[in-house]
Structure formats: C-alpha cells, structure tokens
Write a protein that holds these residues in place. Structure first.
Motif, mmCIF file in Angstrom:
data_model
loop_
_atom_site.group_PDB
_atom_site.id
_atom_site.type_symbol
_atom_site.label_atom_id
_atom_site.label_comp_id
_atom_site.label_asym_id
_atom_site.label_seq_id
_atom_site.Cartn_x
_atom_site.Cartn_y
_atom_site.Cartn_z
ATOM 1 N N VAL A 1 0.974 -1.268 0.104
ATOM 2 C CA VAL A 1 0.050 -0.104 0.063
ATOM 3 C C VAL A 1 0.803 1.050 0.045
ATOM 4 C CG1 VAL A 1 -1.483 1.308 1.237
ATOM 5 C CG2 VAL A 1 -2.006 -1.084 0.993
ATOM 6 N N ASP A 2 0.877 2.045 -1.131
ATOM 7 C CA ASP A 2 1.658 3.351 -1.067
ATOM 8 C C ASP A 2 0.617 4.563 -0.848
ATOM 9 O OD1 ASP A 2 0.214 3.659 -3.641
ATOM 10 O OD2 ASP A 2 1.778 2.677 -4.724
ATOM 11 N N THR A 3 -0.401 4.422 -0.889
ATOM 12 C CA THR A 3 -1.629 5.708 -0.713
ATOM 13 C C THR A 3 -2.652 5.366 0.004
ATOM 14 O OG1 THR A 3 -0.978 6.206 -3.127
ATOM 15 C CG2 THR A 3 -2.794 7.149 -1.949
ATOM 16 N N ILE A 4 -3.082 6.147 1.111
ATOM 17 C CA ILE A 4 -4.308 5.953 1.739
ATOM 18 C C ILE A 4 -5.204 7.076 1.439
ATOM 19 C CG2 ILE A 4 -5.222 6.659 4.011
ATOM 20 C CD1 ILE A 4 -2.687 5.645 5.463
ATOM 21 N N ALA B 1 -2.749 16.524 -3.088
ATOM 22 C CA ALA B 1 -3.295 15.723 -2.310
ATOM 23 C C ALA B 1 -4.279 16.085 -0.991
ATOM 24 C CB ALA B 1 -2.181 14.602 -1.760
ATOM 25 N N ASP B 2 -3.847 17.363 -0.444
ATOM 26 C CA ASP B 2 -4.457 17.770 0.648
ATOM 27 C C ASP B 2 -5.630 18.592 0.437
ATOM 28 O OD1 ASP B 2 -2.270 19.666 -0.179
ATOM 29 O OD2 ASP B 2 -3.530 20.968 0.673
ATOM 30 N N ARG C 1 -0.822 17.697 4.663
ATOM 31 C CA ARG C 1 0.418 18.201 3.967
ATOM 32 C C ARG C 1 1.316 17.980 4.955
ATOM 33 N NH1 ARG C 1 -3.453 22.601 3.344
ATOM 34 N NH2 ARG C 1 -2.652 23.619 5.180
ATOM 35 N N GLU C 2 1.499 17.952 6.077
ATOM 36 C CA GLU C 2 2.736 17.697 7.337
ATOM 37 C C GLU C 2 2.971 16.209 6.931
ATOM 38 O OE1 GLU C 2 3.855 18.299 11.812
ATOM 39 O OE2 GLU C 2 1.888 18.841 11.198
ATOM 40 N N TRP C 3 2.239 15.574 6.902
ATOM 41 C CA TRP C 3 2.578 13.919 6.822
ATOM 42 C C TRP C 3 3.094 13.591 5.529
ATOM 43 C CZ3 TRP C 3 2.489 9.412 9.579
ATOM 44 C CH2 TRP C 3 2.551 8.295 8.560
ATOM 45 N N ASN C 4 2.586 13.921 4.373
ATOM 46 C CA ASN C 4 3.388 13.771 3.000
ATOM 47 C C ASN C 4 4.699 14.697 2.875
ATOM 48 O OD1 ASN C 4 1.063 12.533 2.228
ATOM 49 N ND2 ASN C 4 0.025 13.965 1.057
ATOM 50 N N ASP C 5 5.092 15.567 3.658
ATOM 51 C CA ASP C 5 6.453 16.240 3.547
ATOM 52 C C ASP C 5 7.395 15.386 4.253
ATOM 53 O OD1 ASP C 5 5.505 18.450 2.191
ATOM 54 O OD2 ASP C 5 5.208 19.793 3.904
ATOM 55 N N GLN C 6 7.020 14.378 5.161
ATOM 56 C CA GLN C 6 8.030 13.532 5.704
ATOM 57 C C GLN C 6 9.053 12.847 5.048
ATOM 58 O OE1 GLN C 6 6.569 11.369 9.652
ATOM 59 N NE2 GLN C 6 4.888 11.387 8.004
ATOM 60 N N ALA C 7 10.374 12.977 5.121
ATOM 61 C CA ALA C 7 11.285 12.141 4.107
ATOM 62 C C ALA C 7 10.805 10.757 3.747
ATOM 63 C CB ALA C 7 12.572 12.169 4.650
ATOM 64 N N ALA C 8 10.408 9.953 4.924
ATOM 65 C CA ALA C 8 9.937 8.509 4.783
ATOM 66 C C ALA C 8 8.785 8.224 3.726
ATOM 67 C CB ALA C 8 9.603 8.016 6.235
ATOM 68 N N ASP D 1 9.085 4.802 2.189
ATOM 69 C CA ASP D 1 8.677 3.938 3.125
ATOM 70 C C ASP D 1 7.527 4.049 3.866
ATOM 71 O OD1 ASP D 1 11.416 3.122 2.734
ATOM 72 O OD2 ASP D 1 12.424 4.874 3.697
ATOM 73 N N LEU D 2 6.895 5.021 3.674
ATOM 74 C CA LEU D 2 5.312 5.208 4.460
ATOM 75 C C LEU D 2 4.570 5.742 3.285
ATOM 76 C CD1 LEU D 2 6.284 7.278 7.593
ATOM 77 C CD2 LEU D 2 5.490 4.974 7.523
ATOM 78 N N PRO D 3 3.232 5.370 3.462
ATOM 79 C CA PRO D 3 2.339 5.670 2.422
ATOM 80 C C PRO D 3 2.032 7.329 2.435
ATOM 81 C CG PRO D 3 1.021 4.671 4.460
ATOM 82 C CD PRO D 3 2.693 4.585 4.612
ATOM 83 N N MET D 4 1.627 7.725 1.262
ATOM 84 C CA MET D 4 1.305 9.018 1.331
ATOM 85 C C MET D 4 -0.337 9.102 1.684
ATOM 86 S SD MET D 4 0.480 10.073 -2.699
ATOM 87 C CE MET D 4 -0.096 11.784 -2.242
ATOM 88 N N ILE D 5 -0.755 10.309 1.935
ATOM 89 C CA ILE D 5 -2.324 10.312 2.200
ATOM 90 C C ILE D 5 -2.894 11.434 1.265
ATOM 91 C CG2 ILE D 5 -3.975 10.888 4.069
ATOM 92 C CD1 ILE D 5 -2.168 10.303 6.096
ATOM 93 N N GLU D 6 -4.030 10.886 0.784
ATOM 94 C CA GLU D 6 -4.660 12.000 -0.016
ATOM 95 C C GLU D 6 -6.268 11.939 0.044
ATOM 96 O OE1 GLU D 6 -3.855 10.807 -4.020
ATOM 97 O OE2 GLU D 6 -5.429 9.279 -4.118
ATOM 98 N N MET D 7 -6.738 12.838 0.267
ATOM 99 C CA MET D 7 -8.275 13.240 0.484
ATOM 100 C C MET D 7 -8.794 12.701 -0.816
ATOM 101 S SD MET D 7 -9.393 16.219 2.956
ATOM 102 C CE MET D 7 -10.602 15.125 3.586
#
Length: 413
Positions: A4-7, A50-51, A247-254, A259-265
């Motif tokens: 899973v790469d996207t929530i 995404a936000d 926005r803050e979550w997706n700005d993380q380097a991971a 390494d972590l999924p992006m989130i999009e509304m």
C-alpha cells in the motif's frame, strides 16, 4: 499481496437518526453539515494536490431534507463540486438494517432516480456504517439501480466482521451478477489512527499495526480506503483540518522515499476506480452478509411488530392502487374525498423506514436510562412506528374502499 503506497481518506458525517441529538435537532444539524461541507470543499477547489479537501455525503435522506430549503444557487454549488470530484453523494437512504426486507429496501432506493434525473447527480456507489451486514438480495437491489460498489464500515461493538478486514471482493448476488464490495474498517478509523490528530501516533503505532493486518488479509491493492469523521464523533460536520495534517504527513522524508504511504483526500469513487482497475485480483463470495449487531429492535418488540404491519399495509395498498389504476381509478384520478392527501404514501414509507433505521437509543441511554435525553429520543423513535401505523391504515382503507365501490353485488347485474 500488494504494498500500500496511498491512503485515500474519506471524510463524511456518520448519520445516526438520533443518538447524539434528539431527532428533530439532528435533521436540522444535518442540513448545516451539508452547507459546511460545501463551503469547506469550495475552499480548495482551485487546488489539485493531495491535501485538497473532499467531502462525502454518506446518506441520501439528509440531502433530500437539505434540497427542500436549498436555493438554486446552493444546488448549483453542490453540482459544480460533484462534477469536480470534490463532493460525492452515495446512494443509501440511511444506515439501514436488514429489518427492511426486499420490497422496503427497493423503496429506499427510489430517491436515487429522482436525484439523477431532476438534479443530474452522479450516484454510482453506496456505503453503510455501523451495520454488520445486509440480506443477500440487497446486492441485486443495488445493482438494479446502477450502484457499482458498496462499502461496509462495520461496528464490532456487540457485533462481528465476516472474512478478513479489510477485504475487497466481488459479491455474487442471487441473480448471478456481481457487486463490488468492501469489508472495510470502522468509519472512525482515520481519527483513531491519528490522521488529523497525531503524526507520531500514526507513524509509530498505527501504521505498523495496519501493515500487519493488510499482510494477514493478503490485501491485493496499492491504495487503501480509510474513513474518518469530525473529532466530535457521530453526527458531526466536515473536518477541514485534515488538509493541514496531510500536508505535514506527506512532507516527511519517509513518505517521499516510499517507506510510508502518502495520504490523499478522496471520495469513494476515487477508490472504486482503483478497485475496478484490479478487479481480476479479487475473490468472489456468494451468500448472505449476516447482521450480528442489530440488537436494538428486540428492545422495542411492540413497535417493531407494529412497523412490520405498517409495511404489509403499504404494500397491500400499492397492489390495490395498481389494480385501480388499470381501470382509471388511481388515487390521483379520484376526487379529494376519496383519496389520501398528496404525499401520504411517501410520508408513510418515510416513517416506516426511519423506525427500522439502525439507531436505537440515545448515547446516554445506558449510563442515564431515566434521563430526559433517553426518554425524548425514544419517544421520537417510537413515533415513527405509530405515525407509519396511522398513515398506512388510512392509505389501505382508502384503497379498499375504492375497490369496494367498484365491486358489483350478486344479482345486481
């Protein structure tokens, strides 16, 4: 199993007819929530990130009430946002229980046609929350009205989840046709995970837990639908603050490194598009999606039996009226002294539907059972059954009376 790469986050109001507020208050609040959803979605209409805020109208009944007082301008705003994919209307009248039965279920889906034809709304998917299951013929009923996919956000409080969760599958209906279905997480899961609340909690605690569940379920998709509501809880407005969190979550380097999924509304349609692209990866199941949660009805057995009679009378009246229509004597063709007032049929069905709707009791009914909140909400709830009784009896009586006028007595020919 896919990674899973996207929530895809679905923000909606969870519609309880009661529970948090007395029912008359609830209907007024639901109108305000739609207005709030419009305003919040318009805020980000020029953004394509995404936000950018998206809102889902979970059930049709509050929308029907909103349309009664909405201005032409507001209706056009809603249509513009829907066309842009920023607001979606899903097709269920309410969060309904299997108490409805096939004919009544079909009746609850009738507004979909009106909303499509009169307003041009694109309603292709349905969602129910809290409820643990639906009757097997329900799948055919949804397919008959053009619903392509159905999500369940089951509440396990005194209930249970079939199969694995989360699991998306093809539900084979009694007709042999297939309805795309999702046995998803509870509708509050986004907020519980920390989305909109706590980045560290989501990153360190919840996402590793979710990953293990996805692995156990052999989840086949790269996108995961997660629902969430306002921090208030049930019967709450849009939560525009999700955008800043994303926005803050997706700005993380991971996240940017994968390494972590992006989130999009998103809206449900966005996720179902991804499902349809991967349909061959889905299992096929057939049979009843048994409800384990609807324990409220047994606490009101008298009113439940009354409401079942309401349904029987309404179906009898419909059958009689169909026969009368064949000889030019339908209710709209009769004089005002020989028929119910215009709208009586719809009012009777509305009352019958909303007694069988899933909400039994105020949120304080257990902790303060003798309190005014519990008493008030029960009286409003029970009134649906008794109003349905009165109107269904009148409608059946009028139909029988008209038929009797047209039956010749023996020997009178």
């Amino acid at each position: 199993m896919a990674t899973v790469d996207t929530i895809q986050l679905i923000n909606h109001c969870h519609t309880d007819i009661g529970y948090t507020h007395d029912q008359p208050v609830l209907w007024d609040l639901q109108r305000r929530f739609i207005d709030d959803g419009l305003a919040t979605a318009e805020r980000d209409l020029d953004k394509d990130t995404a936000d950018a805020f998206h809102w889902t109208i979970e059930t049709v009944a509050p929308l029907l009430e909103w349309l009664e007082t909405a201005t032409d301008e507001d209706i056009e705003r809603l249509k513009r946002l829907e066309d842009a994919g920023r607001i979606e209307i899903t097709g269920m009248l309410a969060n309904i229980t299997p108490l409805y039965g096939p004919a009544q279920t079909t009746e609850t889906l009738r507004p979909i046609q009106r909303l499509r034809e009169e307003y041009g709304f694109d309603i292709r998917f349905g969602m129910n929350c809290d409820i643990n299951g639906q009757n097997w013929p329900f799948a055919d009923a949804l397919l008959d009205v053009g619903i392509q996919g159905f999500t369940m956000a089951i509440n396990e409080h005194f209930g249970g989840v079939p199969l694995d969760r989360p699991e998306v599958f093809r539900w084979e209906a009694p007709s042999g046709r297939e309805l795309l279905a999702f046995n998803g997480y509870h509708y509050s899961t986004g907020m519980q995970m920390g989305i909109g609340r706590d980045i560290e909690d989501l990153r360190e605690t919840w996402w590793p837990r979710i990953e293990q569940q996805l692995k156990a379920a052999e989840y086949p998709l790269s996108k995961l639908l997660i629902q969430s509501y306002h921090p208030f809880g049930d019967n709450g407005p849009a939560y525009g603050e999700f955008s800043a969190f994303i926005r803050e979550w997706n700005d993380q380097a991971a996240v940017q490194d994968g390494d972590l999924p992006m989130i999009e509304m998103a809206t449900p349609a966005d996720w179902w598009e991804h499902v349809q692209e991967n349909i061959d990866a889905l299992e096929v199941y057939r049979g009843d999606w048994t409800d384990f949660w609807n324990f409220g009805s047994i606490s009101s057995a008298r009113e439940q039996s009354i409401n079942r009679e309401n349904r029987r009378r309404l179906l009898t009246a419909d059958a009689l009226e169909a026969g009368l229509a064949s000889i030019g004597a339908a209710d709209h063709q009769r004089g005002p002294t020989r028929r119910s007032a215009e709208g009586t049929r719809d009012e009777a069905w509305w009352a019958t539907h909303f007694f069988d709707e899933h909400t039994w009791g105020a949120d304080t009914a257990v902790s303060v059972p003798e309190g005014e909140d519990a008493a008030s909400q029960w009286n409003h709830k029970a009134n649906y059954a008794y109003e349905g009784r009165s109107l269904s009896m009148m409608r059946q009586r009028d139909s029988v009376a008209e038929l009797a006028r047209r039956v010749s007595s023996e020997g009178s020919q």
